[in-house]
Scaffold this active site. Structure first.
Site, PDB file in Angstrom:
ATOM      1  N   TYR A 142      -3.011  -1.375  -6.690  1.00  0.00           N
ATOM      2  CA  TYR A 142      -2.726  -1.584  -8.124  1.00  0.00           C
ATOM      3  C   TYR A 142      -1.849  -2.818  -8.264  1.00  0.00           C
ATOM      4  O   TYR A 142      -0.898  -3.010  -7.506  1.00  0.00           O
ATOM      5  CB  TYR A 142      -2.002  -0.377  -8.726  1.00  0.00           C
ATOM      6  CG  TYR A 142      -1.630  -0.575 -10.180  1.00  0.00           C
ATOM      7  CD1 TYR A 142      -2.519  -0.243 -11.195  1.00  0.00           C
ATOM      8  CD2 TYR A 142      -0.392  -1.106 -10.539  1.00  0.00           C
ATOM      9  CE1 TYR A 142      -2.197  -0.436 -12.530  1.00  0.00           C
ATOM     10  CE2 TYR A 142      -0.061  -1.303 -11.874  1.00  0.00           C
ATOM     11  CZ  TYR A 142      -0.960  -0.965 -12.863  1.00  0.00           C
ATOM     12  OH  TYR A 142      -0.638  -1.170 -14.180  1.00  0.00           O
ATOM     13  N   GLU A 230      -3.584  -6.607 -15.981  1.00  0.00           N
ATOM     14  CA  GLU A 230      -3.655  -5.514 -15.011  1.00  0.00           C
ATOM     15  C   GLU A 230      -4.944  -5.579 -14.202  1.00  0.00           C
ATOM     16  O   GLU A 230      -6.019  -5.836 -14.747  1.00  0.00           O
ATOM     17  CB  GLU A 230      -3.576  -4.172 -15.743  1.00  0.00           C
ATOM     18  CG  GLU A 230      -3.687  -2.956 -14.835  1.00  0.00           C
ATOM     19  CD  GLU A 230      -3.752  -1.666 -15.627  1.00  0.00           C
ATOM     20  OE1 GLU A 230      -2.722  -0.972 -15.691  1.00  0.00           O
ATOM     21  OE2 GLU A 230      -4.832  -1.355 -16.183  1.00  0.00           O
TER      22      GLU A 230
END
Length: 422
Positions: A142, A230
């Site tokens: 992530y 993101e």
């Protein structure tokens, strides 16, 4: 970053740069649009093409390499892979082993309504798909750059455990989340890039690839005035490549006048019509799931109003801040926008007059009530500048409303009125 004359702007100048009228609301873009931006900044992504029809699906499949294809629903919400369509079809992200299977998935998704944990029960209609080549995944990570309001800078958030369950990781194993604060004055420093890369366990060629990717992601975040950039998941492939397998980007509406190239990416189909209409009048409006509408001046007072409505057993239907210097036209527009929400069963107007004058609010409420058939309870609490004049206007208007003397009194009265009406 430059102004309209081409002169460079530094961070302090941007903070005080004049904002134009009628700005858009906070703007997100689709994955395929975000990946196009990533490519401009040297962030490696897998090959992919958007499609809004079955004909375009066929065209995209012809351009992709032979083999497995991922079919992705394009909506502004997370949890697509675990979502369910209204007709029972499961999964808004599907791995197809053949082109024929990809077509079948596309046929099931297009113009269908996808429900995820972020869309609410009403879901979102899928009008665009994104078809990408499948990748051999060795590991998922992530990575995100987000706005930190406390420092007015950016924070890099990363984890060795990416993918669909990153929220669970953050909640149950926060020690696995890496946070690095980036100074807006100094920018992303080499030692910070190394810190994140080492924390994620990158070595050798992958270390260099990730470092370039992170630098590109931060530069895009800064150049485009993003609030969120993101990648979930960021992956390493079996071949050792580092790729952005997904992309989610949102921008600061206060800076969109600097970026006409981004404004054209806005998808109005993904936004609440009430929020779009409110943006035309410079109103801060966010739709919620309750049934008591709020019309308030000031963000802090709006938050307090929603909290006290809940304390008395009610549920707010919206956040609506008309601002400190709203005109009668804006107040009238705000009232009319509220009444277009079929969930609204009552309205609370809570005004503390400073720059915003109570008599202006009163006239706006009266004008709106006269133009629209008001069939739900209305509670009005006024205090501050020109409060006597505002109350006089309301009393002499002939409009059916309930006056309140305090915020607690107003919240109790609207909650009781809505319960009685139902």
């Amino acid at each position: 970053m430059v102004d309209s004359s081409g002169k460079p702007l530094d961070a302090p100048e941007l903070l005080f740069h004049k904002k134009p009228s009628n700005p858009p609301i906070d703007m997100n873009i689709h994955e395929y649009q975000a990946k196009a931006l990533f490519s401009e900044y040297g962030i490696p992504v897998s090959a992919g093409y958007p499609a809004t029809s079955l004909e375009e699906v066929d065209a995209a499949l012809k351009q992709l390499p032979e083999g497995a294809v991922v079919v992705k629903s394009q909506i502004h919400a997370g949890g697509r892979g675990k979502g369910t369509f209204k007709d029972g079809f499961k999964g808004g992200v599907k791995l197809a082993k053949t082109a024929d299977e990809a077509r079948e998935y596309a046929k099931a998704m297009l113009d269908n309504t996808l429900v995820t944990h972020q869309t609410g029960p009403e879901g979102r209609k899928v009008q665009t798909l994104y078809l990408t080549e499948a990748c051999s995944i060795a590991h998922e990570y992530y990575l995100a750059v987000v706005l930190d309001r406390e420092t007015a800078g950016a924070v890099i958030i990363a984890s060795r455990e990416g993918g669909v369950d990153i929220e669970t990781v953050a909640e149950e194993s926060p020690e696995k989340i890496v946070r690095v604060v980036v100074s807006p004055a100094l920018g992303l420093r080499p030692h910070q890039v190394r810190q994140v890369a080492f924390a994620l366990g990158f070595e050798g060629a992958a270390f260099k690839s990730f470092s370039r990717l992170l630098q590109g992601l931060y530069q895009m975040f800064w150049d485009k005035h993003a609030m969120l950039a993101e990648i979930n998941p960021l992956i390493t492939t079996e071949e050792g490549d580092v790729l952005a397998l997904d992309a989610k980007v949102g921008f600061d509406d206060n800076a969109m006048f600097l970026h006409p190239e981004l404004q054209v990416l806005r998808d109005l189909n993904e936004e609440d019509p009430k929020e779009i209409e409110a943006s035309k009048y410079n109103l801060s409006y966010i739709a919620l799931d309750g049934n008591i509408a709020c019309l308030v001046n000031g963000a802090g007072l709006a938050m307090a109003t929603m909290d006290i409505i809940k304390d008395f057993g009610g549920e707010p239907a919206n956040f609506l801040d008309v601002g400190g210097g709203a005109t009668e036209e804006q107040v009238t527009a705000a009232f009319q926008i509220i009444l277009t929400d079929p969930k609204v069963k009552g309205i609370l107007v809570n005004i503390f007059g400073g720059i915003m004058q109570c008599d202006i609010i009163a006239r706006g409420v009266i004008n709106a009530a006269r133009n629209v058939q008001l069939s739900v309870p209305l509670v009005v609490r006024l205090e501050g500048t020109n409060v006597k004049e505002g109350k006089r206007i309301l009393e002499e208007s002939g409009v059916s409303l309930i006056a309140a003397d305090s915020l607690a009194d107003a919240a109790k009265k609207i909650v009781d009125a809505v319960k009685a009406a139902s």
